[in-house]
Design a protein around this motif. Structure first.
Motif, mmCIF file in Angstrom:
data_model
loop_
_atom_site.group_PDB
_atom_site.id
_atom_site.type_symbol
_atom_site.label_atom_id
_atom_site.label_comp_id
_atom_site.label_asym_id
_atom_site.label_seq_id
_atom_site.Cartn_x
_atom_site.Cartn_y
_atom_site.Cartn_z
ATOM 1 N N ASP A 22 0.847 -1.191 0.000
ATOM 2 C CA ASP A 22 0.000 0.000 0.000
ATOM 3 C C ASP A 22 0.880 1.236 0.000
ATOM 4 O OD1 ASP A 22 -2.567 -1.175 0.023
ATOM 5 O OD2 ASP A 22 -2.338 -1.634 2.166
ATOM 6 N N GLY A 23 0.386 2.309 -0.593
ATOM 7 C CA GLY A 23 1.150 3.551 -0.606
ATOM 8 C C GLY A 23 0.469 4.586 -1.467
ATOM 9 N N LYS A 24 1.197 5.664 -1.689
ATOM 10 C CA LYS A 24 0.610 6.789 -2.414
ATOM 11 C C LYS A 24 0.601 6.541 -3.918
ATOM 12 C CE LYS A 24 5.058 9.230 -2.227
ATOM 13 N NZ LYS A 24 5.801 10.359 -1.648
ATOM 14 N N GLU A 25 -0.189 7.352 -4.609
ATOM 15 C CA GLU A 25 -0.271 7.292 -6.062
ATOM 16 C C GLU A 25 0.653 8.350 -6.674
ATOM 17 O OE1 GLU A 25 -4.392 7.874 -7.028
ATOM 18 O OE2 GLU A 25 -5.043 6.304 -5.642
ATOM 19 N N PRO A 26 1.067 8.150 -7.933
ATOM 20 C CA PRO A 26 0.738 6.981 -8.749
ATOM 21 C C PRO A 26 1.470 5.744 -8.258
ATOM 22 C CG PRO A 26 2.334 8.351 -9.898
ATOM 23 C CD PRO A 26 1.922 9.117 -8.673
ATOM 24 N N GLY A 27 0.756 4.630 -8.255
ATOM 25 C CA GLY A 27 1.376 3.374 -7.866
ATOM 26 C C GLY A 27 2.215 2.808 -9.010
ATOM 27 N N ILE A 28 3.023 1.813 -8.685
ATOM 28 C CA ILE A 28 3.887 1.147 -9.667
ATOM 29 C C ILE A 28 3.408 -0.296 -9.821
ATOM 30 C CG2 ILE A 28 6.256 0.611 -10.319
ATOM 31 C CD1 ILE A 28 5.726 3.622 -9.819
ATOM 32 N N VAL A 29 3.271 -0.736 -11.055
ATOM 33 C CA VAL A 29 2.859 -2.117 -11.343
ATOM 34 C C VAL A 29 3.943 -2.777 -12.179
ATOM 35 C CG1 VAL A 29 1.133 -3.599 -12.440
ATOM 36 C CG2 VAL A 29 0.412 -1.512 -11.254
ATOM 37 N N TRP A 30 4.511 -3.857 -11.661
ATOM 38 C CA TRP A 30 5.581 -4.579 -12.352
ATOM 39 C C TRP A 30 5.011 -5.698 -13.206
ATOM 40 C CZ3 TRP A 30 10.356 -4.615 -13.999
ATOM 41 C CH2 TRP A 30 10.957 -5.829 -14.346
ATOM 42 N N LEU A 31 5.484 -5.791 -14.455
ATOM 43 C CA LEU A 31 5.082 -6.847 -15.382
ATOM 44 C C LEU A 31 6.346 -7.513 -15.909
ATOM 45 C CD1 LEU A 31 2.444 -4.638 -17.155
ATOM 46 C CD2 LEU A 31 1.894 -6.655 -15.780
ATOM 47 N N GLY A 32 6.590 -8.730 -15.474
ATOM 48 C CA GLY A 32 7.821 -9.428 -15.808
ATOM 49 C C GLY A 32 7.823 -10.012 -17.206
ATOM 50 N N GLY A 33 8.937 -10.619 -17.546
ATOM 51 C CA GLY A 33 9.111 -11.172 -18.879
ATOM 52 C C GLY A 33 8.802 -12.659 -18.959
ATOM 53 N N PHE A 34 8.995 -13.197 -20.138
ATOM 54 C CA PHE A 34 8.776 -14.605 -20.450
ATOM 55 C C PHE A 34 9.688 -15.462 -19.581
ATOM 56 C CE2 PHE A 34 9.392 -18.266 -23.433
ATOM 57 C CZ PHE A 34 8.068 -18.537 -23.749
ATOM 58 N N ARG A 35 9.107 -16.364 -18.798
ATOM 59 C CA ARG A 35 9.828 -17.281 -17.921
ATOM 60 C C ARG A 35 10.452 -16.608 -16.698
ATOM 61 N NH1 ARG A 35 11.919 -22.184 -19.814
ATOM 62 N NH2 ARG A 35 12.532 -22.472 -17.638
ATOM 63 N N SER A 36 10.206 -15.318 -16.475
ATOM 64 C CA SER A 36 10.764 -14.653 -15.298
ATOM 65 C C SER A 36 9.728 -14.661 -14.179
ATOM 66 C CB SER A 36 11.201 -13.233 -15.627
ATOM 67 O OG SER A 36 10.082 -12.423 -15.880
ATOM 68 N N ASP A 37 10.116 -14.201 -12.996
ATOM 69 C CA ASP A 37 9.165 -14.167 -11.883
ATOM 70 C C ASP A 37 9.314 -12.869 -11.119
ATOM 71 O OD1 ASP A 37 11.108 -14.445 -9.661
ATOM 72 O OD2 ASP A 37 11.412 -16.466 -10.458
ATOM 73 N N MET A 38 8.439 -12.664 -10.133
ATOM 74 C CA MET A 38 8.375 -11.370 -9.453
ATOM 75 C C MET A 38 9.429 -11.215 -8.358
ATOM 76 S SD MET A 38 5.019 -11.643 -7.027
ATOM 77 C CE MET A 38 4.387 -13.218 -6.448
ATOM 78 N N LEU A 39 10.328 -12.189 -8.226
ATOM 79 C CA LEU A 39 11.407 -12.067 -7.254
ATOM 80 C C LEU A 39 12.745 -11.772 -7.923
ATOM 81 C CD1 LEU A 39 10.497 -14.968 -4.781
ATOM 82 C CD2 LEU A 39 10.051 -12.513 -4.542
ATOM 83 N N GLY A 40 12.711 -11.370 -9.193
ATOM 84 C CA GLY A 40 13.928 -11.022 -9.898
ATOM 85 C C GLY A 40 14.512 -9.701 -9.405
#
Length: 257
Positions: A22-40
């Motif tokens: 949670d936090g202020k706007e604008p928020g940041i949305v991460w979109l990873g790549g092919f075969r990657s994950d959100m812990l990169g």
């Protein structure tokens, strides 16, 4: 690595793993790549930055990736787009900056199209695209397929090739190719109506910088910055690359906020 376990959202019967600050706007949305994950590295760097600055941050794993359920071989751009939109709509509020890496840049551009169609286009405040690979199936892969790969697609429905980034081979399915053609975005002008910063390495072995230049030519109506990084590779995860990423996100946050 992030120690806290992810939360999950059911999307069409598949458990999609996500993490949300949670936090202020604008928020940041991460979109990873092919075969990657959100812990990169890039996602973790953004998460740390967002936490330090009290900024909202959302990331998720597509089905068949990371901590999410589902089989990777069942994935298509349409499926991963549907999951991304579901997570976005459920857990973000107000304006957001989409940060898309490689295939994630394609997902980001398709999200903008779908949100504009549904009257939610104002939700996107800006885009930061790293080594963007929109339309990579038809633009970058199909022209270079070998006869053996084409035969495997016809007869087996998929082909495999070694991955530089994982011990498991990359699997490319006939469904991915067919669906990819339906999701092309670089067929004409792309209207995002928001500032865009593209970071592209000149030493990228997977996505040539000419692809980034072609993407810029499809964005004639937008405020676009293209940063070409002389020794940058496809990952763009060196300290200097991460610094450029954070500066790009900060600049668009300030512009939008």
């Amino acid at each position: 690595m992030t120690e806290t376990p992810p939360d999950f959202l059911d999307v069409d019967g598949t458990a999609i793993a996500f993490r949300h600050l949670d936090g202020k706007e604008p928020g940041i949305v991460w979109l990873g790549g092919f075969r990657s994950d959100m812990l990169g590295t890039k996602a973790e760097t953004l998460s740390d930055w967002a936490e330090r600055h009290g900024r909202a941050f959302l990331r998720h794993d597509y089905s068949g990736h990371g901590e999410s359920g589902g089989a990777f071989a069942d994935g298509t751009i349409s499926k991963w787009l549907t999951e991304s939109l579901a997570v976005f709509r459920k857990f973000t509020h107000g304006r957001q900056i989409l940060v898309g890496s490689s295939m994630g840049a394609w997902i980001a551009l398709r999200m903008v199209e779908e949100l504009r169609k549904s009257g939610e286009g104002e939700r996107i405040g800006g885009l930061v695209l790293l080594a963007p690979a929109p339309d990579f199936v038809s633009e970058l892969m199909e022209p270079q397929l070998t006869e053996a790969q084409r035969r495997d697609l016809r007869e087996k429905g998929f082909f495999e090739e070694p991955s530089e980034y994982s011990p498991e081979p990359n699997v490319y399915t006939r469904a991915l190719f067919e669906d990819g053609r339906k999701n092309r975005v670089m067929t004409g002008p792309i209207d995002t109506h928001c500032p865009i910063h593209i970071l592209q390495g000149l030493a990228d072995p997977d996505v040539p910088h000419s692809h980034a230049l072609k993407l810029v030519s499809c964005l004639p109506a937008d405020d676009v910055t293209l940063s070409l990084i002389p020794e940058g590779d496809h990952r763009l995860s060196r300290p200097q690359d991460l610094d450029m990423l954070l500066r790009a996100v900060e600049a668009i946050s300030a512009q939008v906020g």
